[in-house]
Write a protein that holds these residues in place. Structure first.
Motif, PDB file in Angstrom:
ATOM      1  N   ASP A   1       0.311   5.562  -6.368  1.00  0.00           N
ATOM      2  CA  ASP A   1      -0.841   6.644  -5.547  1.00  0.00           C
ATOM      3  C   ASP A   1      -2.086   5.929  -5.144  1.00  0.00           C
ATOM      4  O   ASP A   1      -2.263   6.030  -5.082  1.00  0.00           O
ATOM      5  N   CYS A   2      -2.315   4.391  -5.593  1.00  0.00           N
ATOM      6  CA  CYS A   2      -2.943   3.871  -4.472  1.00  0.00           C
ATOM      7  C   CYS A   2      -2.727   3.647  -3.514  1.00  0.00           C
ATOM      8  O   CYS A   2      -3.748   3.693  -2.481  1.00  0.00           O
TER       9      CYS A   2
ATOM     10  N   LEU B   1      -7.492   6.643 -17.055  1.00  0.00           N
ATOM     11  CA  LEU B   1      -5.767   6.775 -17.526  1.00  0.00           C
ATOM     12  C   LEU B   1      -5.685   4.587 -17.468  1.00  0.00           C
ATOM     13  O   LEU B   1      -4.648   4.432 -17.466  1.00  0.00           O
ATOM     14  N   LEU B   2      -6.661   4.155 -16.870  1.00  0.00           N
ATOM     15  CA  LEU B   2      -6.264   2.808 -17.686  1.00  0.00           C
ATOM     16  C   LEU B   2      -7.394   1.861 -18.397  1.00  0.00           C
ATOM     17  O   LEU B   2      -8.672   2.080 -18.080  1.00  0.00           O
TER      18      LEU B   2
ATOM     19  N   ILE C   1     -12.015  -0.088  -9.626  1.00  0.00           N
ATOM     20  CA  ILE C   1     -10.655   0.230 -10.541  1.00  0.00           C
ATOM     21  C   ILE C   1     -10.782   1.501 -11.404  1.00  0.00           C
ATOM     22  O   ILE C   1     -10.972   2.151 -11.421  1.00  0.00           O
TER      23      ILE C   1
ATOM     24  N   TRP D   1     -10.957   5.271 -12.447  1.00  0.00           N
ATOM     25  CA  TRP D   1      -9.645   5.536 -12.772  1.00  0.00           C
ATOM     26  C   TRP D   1      -9.412   5.028 -14.142  1.00  0.00           C
ATOM     27  O   TRP D   1      -8.231   5.121 -15.555  1.00  0.00           O
TER      28      TRP D   1
END
Length: 101
Positions: free
Chosen positions: A34-35, A83-84, A68, A80
């Protein structure tokens, strides 16, 4: 911007647990897939800037973690945080700092 500094303050004053081994494997995959889709598969840059240790060395961990989680307004960098977790983002930063691509 005010919310970003509040999050940074909360993150920097809270103790977080380590990421378990299974989650670490998932995060390494996320980092490369992804990144890598924006920052280049070897993280040497693409749509997004390079994420190599030498380039990140002067950037504080908390700033990278916040980037992030919250993304960068006005750029393609998404947030993110849905999700994170903070621990996930901290693990990713740790991986980026030791990445030797």
């Amino acid at each position: 911007m005010k919310n970003r500094w509040l999050l940074l303050f909360l993150f920097s004053t809270t103790s977080f647990a380590d990421v378990d081994t299974q989650r670490q494997q998932q995060l390494v995959t996320l980092l490369t897939q992804d990144c890598g889709s924006c920052h280049g598969m070897t993280l040497k840059g693409g749509l997004g800037p390079a994420l190599l240790p030498d380039i990140l060395k002067d950037k504080p961990d908390d700033m990278l973690i916040l980037t992030i989680l919250e993304g960068r307004p006005g750029t393609p960098m998404p947030a993110w945080k849905s999700l994170l977790t903070y621990d996930d983002a901290a693990f990713i930063v740790k991986q980026l700092r030791k990445n030797e691509n």
